[in-house]
Every structure is written in C-alpha cells, then in structure tokens.
Design a protein around this motif. Structure first.
Motif, short mmCIF file in Angstrom:
data_model
loop_
_atom_site.label_atom_id
_atom_site.label_comp_id
_atom_site.label_asym_id
_atom_site.label_seq_id
_atom_site.Cartn_x
_atom_site.Cartn_y
_atom_site.Cartn_z
N GLU A 11 117.83 47.19 121.17
CA GLU A 11 117.37 46.25 122.19
C GLU A 11 118.00 46.60 123.54
O GLU A 11 119.19 46.87 123.62
CB GLU A 11 117.80 44.84 121.77
N LYS A 12 117.17 46.60 124.58
CA LYS A 12 117.63 46.93 125.93
C LYS A 12 118.23 45.70 126.60
O LYS A 12 117.71 44.59 126.47
CB LYS A 12 116.45 47.44 126.75
N ASN A 66 126.86 46.81 134.85
CA ASN A 66 126.25 47.83 135.71
C ASN A 66 125.72 49.03 134.92
O ASN A 66 125.69 50.16 135.41
CB ASN A 66 127.20 48.29 136.82
N MET A 67 125.32 48.77 133.69
CA MET A 67 124.71 49.81 132.85
C MET A 67 123.46 49.24 132.20
O MET A 67 123.38 48.04 131.92
CB MET A 67 125.67 50.24 131.73
N LEU A 68 122.53 50.12 131.93
CA LEU A 68 121.39 49.77 131.11
C LEU A 68 121.77 50.17 129.69
O LEU A 68 122.05 51.34 129.42
CB LEU A 68 120.15 50.53 131.58
N ALA A 69 121.87 49.19 128.81
CA ALA A 69 122.40 49.42 127.46
C ALA A 69 121.34 49.22 126.40
O ALA A 69 120.44 48.39 126.54
CB ALA A 69 123.57 48.46 127.22
N PRO A 82 126.92 47.96 120.70
CA PRO A 82 126.43 48.96 121.64
C PRO A 82 126.15 50.30 120.97
O PRO A 82 126.82 50.67 120.00
CB PRO A 82 127.57 49.09 122.66
N PHE A 83 125.17 51.03 121.51
CA PHE A 83 124.84 52.34 120.98
C PHE A 83 124.71 53.37 122.10
O PHE A 83 125.43 54.35 122.13
CB PHE A 83 123.56 52.29 120.15
N ILE A 84 123.79 53.15 123.03
CA ILE A 84 123.59 54.06 124.15
C ILE A 84 123.55 53.24 125.43
O ILE A 84 123.01 52.14 125.45
CB ILE A 84 122.27 54.84 124.03
N LEU A 138 125.73 58.99 130.70
CA LEU A 138 125.08 58.52 129.49
C LEU A 138 126.19 58.35 128.46
O LEU A 138 126.95 59.29 128.20
CB LEU A 138 124.04 59.53 128.99
N TYR A 139 126.30 57.15 127.93
CA TYR A 139 127.30 56.85 126.89
C TYR A 139 126.57 56.78 125.56
O TYR A 139 125.57 56.07 125.44
CB TYR A 139 127.98 55.51 127.18
N HIS A 140 127.06 57.53 124.57
CA HIS A 140 126.42 57.56 123.26
C HIS A 140 127.50 57.35 122.19
O HIS A 140 128.31 58.24 121.94
CB HIS A 140 125.71 58.89 123.05
#
Length: 158
Positions: A46-47, A52-55, A76-78, A89-91
C-alpha cells in the motif's frame, strides 16, 4: 460509498501535492521511479506518505503486528525520497536478505557504468543519468508481501 470516493480524492490530492513540491532536479526521475515501482511491485503493498518519502508498506489489515520499531504502523518495504543532494530508494528486502543484496549488487554493476552508492537499505543517486529503472522493476518483483513478512519475522526473532 460517497465517503470512500471523497477519501480517495483526498489521498490522491496529498500524493499530487507531495510530488508537485519535489525539486525539479529530481522530479522527473522520482516520478519515473514511482511508476516503475507501482508497475512491478506485487499486489498487497500500500502506498502512503511517510516522513517526506513515498512509501510502499504492508498495511495493518494484512499484517496486524505492524512495524516493531513504531507500533501500530504498517510494515515498511520500499520508499523513495527526494533529498537535497540525492534521490534515494530504500528497500528493506535488500537490508534483510543477503542473497537479494548480492543479486542486486551484481546486476547493478552489469547495468550501470557508475559505482553503486548504497547504505544498508538505501540506494542513492546523485545524478539521474544512470538510474537503472528496469533493474529497479526487477528488484520490486523479487519479493511478495507474504515473503517479506516471513523474512521480517525471521529477522526480528534473532
């Protein structure tokens, strides 16, 4: 039904406002990363907007335990974030799965002429010229919500 449509419009407006305020240096690449993620991420994430990030996370409706660091929040995932000096990009899968990390590092070296700039879960681009969108799409496809939950639970049990 009317309330649901209203809420959907409010959420879409929040995303649109967030994206509109991104520095023009990062804007086009950010949108392209967002589209790449959304086209390749398995169903079930789910977005949302988070610091300040799109998660992209696993919602509490799917995984009620949520994120152990911040109780009662989705797992959280990405995430993608426009920073002052880079696009990130956080993964969390890369952080948690050494085999996935190794695959990504090798594939990145083959696909991109510049050195990988990476922390534990953060991939940073200081230039938008060499963002490997196709590779990011492949990375997104590699883990389902069910696989991420299992890996996450195995990690926090240690």
């Amino acid at each position: 039904m009317v309330l649901l449509r209203f809420l959907e419009k409010v959420v879409k407006c929040m995303f649109d406002e967030f994206i509109a305020q991104i520095d023009e240096k990062w804007h086009e690449a950010f949108v392209k990363l967002m589209v790449t993620i959304e086209e390749n991420l398995p169903e079930g994430f789910e977005k949302s907007l988070d610091r300040n990030m799109l998660a992209y996370s696993i919602p509490l409706a799917t995984y009620s335990k949520g994120y152990h660091v911040t109780p009662n929040t989705p797992l959280p995932f990405i995430a993608i974030a426009p920073q002052k000096r880079h696009l990130a990009l956080y993964h969390m899968g890369i952080y948690s799965d050494p085999e996935l990390l190794e695959w990504f590092q090798q594939a990145y070296a083959k696909a991109v002429p510049t050195k990988l700039n990476m922390g534990k879960s953060c991939i940073r681009w200081t230039s938008t010229k060499h963002i490997p969108y196709e590779l990011i799409g492949q990375l997104c496809e590699k883990m389902t919500p069910k696989q991420w939950i299992q890996l996450y639970e195995n990690q926090i049990e240690r």
